[in-house]
Design a protein around this motif. Structure first.
Motif, PDB file in Angstrom:
ATOM      1  N   GLY A  31      43.983  38.838  40.279  1.00 53.67           N
ATOM      2  CA  GLY A  31      44.040  39.772  39.156  1.00 53.67           C
ATOM      3  C   GLY A  31      42.861  39.592  38.211  1.00 53.67           C
ATOM      4  O   GLY A  31      42.251  40.570  37.761  1.00 53.67           O
ATOM      5  N   ARG A  32      42.529  38.356  37.919  1.00 49.42           N
ATOM      6  CA  ARG A  32      41.369  38.099  37.054  1.00 49.42           C
ATOM      7  C   ARG A  32      40.075  38.542  37.715  1.00 49.42           C
ATOM      8  O   ARG A  32      39.175  39.065  37.059  1.00 49.42           O
ATOM      9  N   LEU A  34      39.724  40.942  39.902  1.00 48.30           N
ATOM     10  CA  LEU A  34      39.698  42.402  39.849  1.00 48.30           C
ATOM     11  C   LEU A  34      39.257  42.901  38.487  1.00 48.30           C
ATOM     12  O   LEU A  34      38.445  43.827  38.381  1.00 48.30           O
ATOM     13  N   ASP A  35      39.790  42.303  37.435  1.00 47.74           N
ATOM     14  CA  ASP A  35      39.411  42.712  36.081  1.00 47.74           C
ATOM     15  C   ASP A  35      37.941  42.435  35.792  1.00 47.74           C
ATOM     16  O   ASP A  35      37.270  43.218  35.130  1.00 47.74           O
ATOM     17  N   ARG A  36      37.449  41.324  36.286  1.00 48.08           N
ATOM     18  CA  ARG A  36      36.085  40.920  35.955  1.00 48.08           C
ATOM     19  C   ARG A  36      35.028  41.609  36.811  1.00 48.08           C
ATOM     20  O   ARG A  36      34.009  42.062  36.307  1.00 48.08           O
ATOM     21  N   GLY A  38      35.701  43.954  39.631  1.00 49.49           N
ATOM     22  CA  GLY A  38      36.044  45.227  40.247  1.00 49.49           C
ATOM     23  C   GLY A  38      36.603  45.059  41.650  1.00 49.49           C
ATOM     24  O   GLY A  38      36.597  43.979  42.235  1.00 49.49           O
TER      25      GLY A  38
END
Length: 81
Positions: A31-32, A34-36, A38
């Motif tokens: 999740g991190r 993906l947030d950072r 993409g």
């Protein structure tokens, strides 16, 4: 599978517990990522790590030796000759 690995019910349950215990931090890290970075970078990284893991498992001469990290921890009957 349990008979082939010659493990007890408790040992199998303990091993299956770690599947879930490893999944939780992996999902948090994914999740991190993906947030950072993409979707493309995160998916590519996870895919690459998966391919490396499968390659290591397929090239292992003996999975018990691969899992334990040391041939001396494997019973003599399980050692390749």
């Amino acid at each position: 599978m349990q008979d082939q690995a010659q493990i007890s019910d408790g040992q199998l349950g303990f091993a299956l517990l770690f599947v879930g215990a490893g999944a939780l931090p992996a999902m948090l890290l994914a999740g991190r990522a993906l947030d950072r970075w993409g979707l493309r970078v995160a998916a590519g990284t996870v895919g690459l790590l998966g391919v490396i893991g499968v390659a290591l498992a397929l090239t292992a001469v003996n999975l018990r030796v691969c899992a334990s990290g040391s041939p001396s921890r494997v019973p003599p009957a399980a050692r390749p000759t």
